[in-house]
Motif scaffolding. Structure first.
Motif, PDB file in Angstrom:
ATOM      1  N   SER A 108       0.818  -1.204   0.000  1.00 55.25           N
ATOM      2  CA  SER A 108       0.000   0.000   0.000  1.00 55.25           C
ATOM      3  C   SER A 108       0.856   1.260   0.000  1.00 55.25           C
ATOM      4  O   SER A 108       1.627   1.496   0.928  1.00 55.25           O
ATOM      5  N   SER A 110       0.019   4.183   0.636  1.00 54.37           N
ATOM      6  CA  SER A 110      -0.342   5.094   1.723  1.00 54.37           C
ATOM      7  C   SER A 110       0.461   4.843   2.998  1.00 54.37           C
ATOM      8  O   SER A 110       0.482   5.693   3.894  1.00 54.37           O
ATOM      9  N   LYS A 111       1.122   3.701   3.090  1.00 50.48           N
ATOM     10  CA  LYS A 111       1.893   3.369   4.287  1.00 50.48           C
ATOM     11  C   LYS A 111       3.295   3.978   4.281  1.00 50.48           C
ATOM     12  O   LYS A 111       3.984   3.970   5.290  1.00 50.48           O
TER      13      LYS A 111
END
Length: 125
Positions: A108, A110-111
């Motif tokens: 991901s 977003s991490k």
């Protein structure tokens, strides 16, 4: 803070090879996770590969063709890309964060906290 600078990408024929590098500067001693994402025109950014602590992960689409490696002494992560295909054409981004991730989270974008500016890789057929 951490700054990530990718090497220049390029234009390569299908079946060819290219190596990208990403040099980190700043507070690099705590960069436990470093990896690569890519984004093709009109598509979402997608995971390519990452080194998460001692573990390595690859997207299925690049497994067996791409190799991620890391030189901690140089604070640099590399992406060796072999047997390139036209569908590998994208802007490639280096990403990093100052902790390890749960294995399910490495995919991901977003991490990840830090990002390079991106470098264009174009594979011609």
């Amino acid at each position: 803070q951490v700054q990530l600078v990718e090497s220049e990408g390029g234009l390569v024929q299908a079946g060819g090879s290219l190596r990208l590098s990403c040099a980190a500067s700043g507070r690099t001693f705590t960069l436990y996770t470093m990896g690569w994402f890519r984004q093709a025109p009109g598509k979402e950014r997608e995971f390519v590969a990452t080194k998460n602590g001692v573990n390595t992960y690859y997207a299925d689409s690049v497994k067996g063709r791409f190799t991620i490696s890391r030189d901690n002494a140089k604070n640099t992560v590399y992406l060796q890309m072999n047997s390139l295909k036209p569908e590998d054409t994208a802007v490639y981004y280096c990403a990093a964060l100052q902790r390890t991730l749960y294995s399910g989270d490495v995919y991901s974008s977003s991490k990840y906290d830090y990002w390079g500016q991106g470098t264009q890789v174009t594979v011609s057929s």
